[in-house]
Design a protein around this motif. Structure first.
Motif, PDB file in Angstrom:
ATOM      1  N   GLY A 152       0.420   7.251  -6.531  1.00  0.00           N
ATOM      2  CA  GLY A 152      -0.337   8.287  -5.856  1.00  0.00           C
ATOM      3  C   GLY A 152      -1.827   8.110  -6.088  1.00  0.00           C
ATOM      4  O   GLY A 152      -2.316   7.022  -6.358  1.00  0.00           O
ATOM      5  N   GLY A 153      -2.561   9.185  -5.982  1.00  0.00           N
ATOM      6  CA  GLY A 153      -3.995   9.113  -6.231  1.00  0.00           C
ATOM      7  C   GLY A 153      -4.781   8.838  -4.969  1.00  0.00           C
ATOM      8  O   GLY A 153      -4.270   8.306  -3.967  1.00  0.00           O
ATOM      9  N   LEU A 154      -6.066   9.198  -5.013  1.00  0.00           N
ATOM     10  CA  LEU A 154      -6.931   9.060  -3.856  1.00  0.00           C
ATOM     11  C   LEU A 154      -7.129   7.597  -3.466  1.00  0.00           C
ATOM     12  O   LEU A 154      -7.101   7.264  -2.271  1.00  0.00           O
ATOM     13  CB  LEU A 154      -8.292   9.705  -4.153  1.00  0.00           C
ATOM     14  CG  LEU A 154      -9.340   9.609  -3.042  1.00  0.00           C
ATOM     15  CD1 LEU A 154      -8.842  10.294  -1.772  1.00  0.00           C
ATOM     16  CD2 LEU A 154     -10.662  10.218  -3.506  1.00  0.00           C
TER      17      LEU A 154
ATOM     18  N   ARG B 166      -4.073   2.683   1.733  1.00  0.00           N
ATOM     19  CA  ARG B 166      -3.009   2.776   2.738  1.00  0.00           C
ATOM     20  C   ARG B 166      -3.583   3.113   4.110  1.00  0.00           C
ATOM     21  O   ARG B 166      -3.175   2.519   5.128  1.00  0.00           O
ATOM     22  CB  ARG B 166      -1.990   3.834   2.328  1.00  0.00           C
ATOM     23  CG  ARG B 166      -0.840   3.977   3.336  1.00  0.00           C
ATOM     24  CD  ARG B 166       0.147   5.035   2.917  1.00  0.00           C
ATOM     25  NE  ARG B 166      -0.446   6.372   2.872  1.00  0.00           N
ATOM     26  CZ  ARG B 166       0.219   7.474   2.540  1.00  0.00           C
ATOM     27  NH1 ARG B 166       1.499   7.391   2.206  1.00  0.00           N
ATOM     28  NH2 ARG B 166      -0.384   8.646   2.519  1.00  0.00           N
ATOM     29  N   THR B 167      -4.510   4.035   4.157  1.00  0.00           N
ATOM     30  CA  THR B 167      -5.124   4.412   5.434  1.00  0.00           C
ATOM     31  C   THR B 167      -5.886   3.247   6.050  1.00  0.00           C
ATOM     32  O   THR B 167      -5.825   3.020   7.269  1.00  0.00           O
ATOM     33  CB  THR B 167      -6.081   5.600   5.227  1.00  0.00           C
ATOM     34  OG1 THR B 167      -5.347   6.714   4.703  1.00  0.00           O
ATOM     35  CG2 THR B 167      -6.748   5.998   6.529  1.00  0.00           C
ATOM     36  N   ALA B 168      -6.568   2.471   5.199  1.00  0.00           N
ATOM     37  CA  ALA B 168      -7.347   1.345   5.700  1.00  0.00           C
ATOM     38  C   ALA B 168      -6.457   0.230   6.230  1.00  0.00           C
ATOM     39  O   ALA B 168      -6.776  -0.438   7.225  1.00  0.00           O
ATOM     40  CB  ALA B 168      -8.267   0.815   4.596  1.00  0.00           C
TER      41      ALA B 168
ATOM     42  N   ALA C 108       0.833  -1.200   0.000  1.00  0.00           N
ATOM     43  CA  ALA C 108       0.000   0.000   0.000  1.00  0.00           C
ATOM     44  C   ALA C 108       0.872   1.256   0.000  1.00  0.00           C
ATOM     45  O   ALA C 108       0.587   2.234  -0.717  1.00  0.00           O
ATOM     46  CB  ALA C 108      -0.929  -0.007   1.218  1.00  0.00           C
ATOM     47  N   GLU C 109       1.939   1.242   0.788  1.00  0.00           N
ATOM     48  CA  GLU C 109       2.861   2.371   0.795  1.00  0.00           C
ATOM     49  C   GLU C 109       3.535   2.527  -0.572  1.00  0.00           C
ATOM     50  O   GLU C 109       3.706   3.645  -1.084  1.00  0.00           O
ATOM     51  CB  GLU C 109       3.936   2.170   1.872  1.00  0.00           C
ATOM     52  CG  GLU C 109       3.432   2.292   3.299  1.00  0.00           C
ATOM     53  CD  GLU C 109       3.149   3.745   3.690  1.00  0.00           C
ATOM     54  OE1 GLU C 109       3.520   4.657   2.918  1.00  0.00           O
ATOM     55  OE2 GLU C 109       2.567   3.962   4.758  1.00  0.00           O
ATOM     56  N   ASP C 110       3.899   1.395  -1.169  1.00  0.00           N
ATOM     57  CA  ASP C 110       4.561   1.416  -2.468  1.00  0.00           C
ATOM     58  C   ASP C 110       3.635   1.974  -3.552  1.00  0.00           C
ATOM     59  O   ASP C 110       4.069   2.716  -4.429  1.00  0.00           O
ATOM     60  CB  ASP C 110       5.018   0.001  -2.835  1.00  0.00           C
ATOM     61  CG  ASP C 110       5.846  -0.032  -4.105  1.00  0.00           C
ATOM     62  OD1 ASP C 110       6.880   0.637  -4.149  1.00  0.00           O
ATOM     63  OD2 ASP C 110       5.443  -0.738  -5.058  1.00  0.00           O
ATOM     64  N   ASP C 111       2.358   1.608  -3.493  1.00  0.00           N
ATOM     65  CA  ASP C 111       1.398   2.105  -4.483  1.00  0.00           C
ATOM     66  C   ASP C 111       1.236   3.616  -4.386  1.00  0.00           C
ATOM     67  O   ASP C 111       1.116   4.308  -5.407  1.00  0.00           O
ATOM     68  CB  ASP C 111       0.040   1.421  -4.297  1.00  0.00           C
ATOM     69  CG  ASP C 111       0.046  -0.020  -4.774  1.00  0.00           C
ATOM     70  OD1 ASP C 111       0.981  -0.400  -5.507  1.00  0.00           O
ATOM     71  OD2 ASP C 111      -0.877  -0.778  -4.405  1.00  0.00           O
TER      72      ASP C 111
END
Length: 302
Positions: free
Chosen positions: A108-110, A116-118, A100-103
């Motif tokens: 980027g993007g929403l 990542r937050t989830a 998720a961090e790598d993506d």
């Protein structure tokens, strides 16, 4: 980079197929019991294979019982419970958090930021349970990110960086410490294969989005060259590398002293990964138009 490790279930005996399914469900139940329901959506057969592998080389007691779960509320399913299953579940969440961090870093993007937050709370909990493994995984992924940011054109350097990530995942389970060197080699070569097949399958998407892909630099993609021509040009070299990684993985696995699960382990290594490779290479050689028509046909068939 998850979801590539598969098994040829049709080639397993009924009892081994049931045992493999029990490990898969065991990882799912382990996540639900210790992390909650949402991260079960991240489940993949990669984690099931890790649990099967580690459970097969240790003398730990493995409990198989029948349980209900949300997807199978009416009929109980066999579920494996063991420390190896819990470890595999934790590693899956660590890798999911890193991905998720790598993506976010790559694209980027929403959507990437929401994922990542989830995932972050579950990643932090798994990180606290395995701080040494988590620290090493993050270090190796940071090294990989640096190579990618520098537009590295070496498949060996980038592939080895991710191979070291998988080597860490395979060697962090203390009861299997006696097989550490073999497991590290297995993880290393599996990681290199995963990194390459992921790059191969993402060529079009990375070109469209302007994202890094090692194949574009290693094989000197030129602006104006068609995607189909580029795939055709690099196909044989990619195939040779994939097969080499799988051969090295199998060579290491042959040295393992297993107490259980050998038919499943061999099936994944000698059949499942090979079939996944062949399918990926075959799809990659088709033109963009052919793949589009296949997707449209699949949609009509649903």
């Amino acid at each position: 980079m998850l979801g590539y490790v598969t098994c040829e279930t049709g080639e397993l005996k009924v009892k081994d197929n049931a045992r493999y399914g029990a490990y898969y469900c065991g990882v799912c139940q382990s996540i639900a019991g210790r992390y909650g329901q949402m991260p079960r959506l991240l489940l993949s057969y990669d984690a099931a294979f890790l649990a099967v592998l580690l459970g097969g080389i240790t003398d730990e007691e493995t409990l198989i019982e029948r349980r209900h779960c949300l997807p199978h509320a009416l009929k109980k399913k066999p579920v494996t419970a063991s420390p190896a299953v819990d470890y595999a579940a934790d590693m899956m969440l660590l890798l999911a958090g890193c991905k998720a961090e790598d993506d976010v870093h790559d694209r980027g993007g929403l959507r990437a930021r929401l994922v990542r937050t989830a995932v972050r709370p579950f990643f932090r909990k798994a990180e606290a349970a395995h701080p040494k493994a988590a620290a090493r995984i993050e270090t190796e992924l940071a090294a990989l990110s640096a190579l990618e940011a520098a537009s590295c054109d070496s498949l060996d350097e980038t592939g080895m960086a991710f191979g070291r990530v998988m080597g860490t995942v395979f060697t962090g389970y203390e009861p299997a410490a006696a097989s550490c060197r073999i497991l590290e080699n297995m993880g290393m070569h599996l990681g290199r294969w995963i990194y390459l097949i992921d790059a191969w399958e993402d060529v079009e998407e990375d070109l469209d989005e302007g994202s890094y892909n090692p194949l574009l630099y290693r094989f000197d993609y030129q602006a104006g060259e068609s995607k189909e021509n580029f795939r055709q040009r690099i196909h044989n070299a990619v195939q040779e590398n994939m097969m080499q990684y799988l051969a090295q993985l199998a060579k290491a696995a042959d040295l393992l002293d297993t107490h259980a699960n050998r038919p499943i382990i061999d099936n994944v290594i000698y059949m499942g990964l090979l079939r996944r490779t062949e399918d990926s290479l075959a799809k990659g050689r088709k033109t963009h138009h052919e793949r589009k028509k296949e997707r449209e046909h699949d949609g009509e068939s649903v």
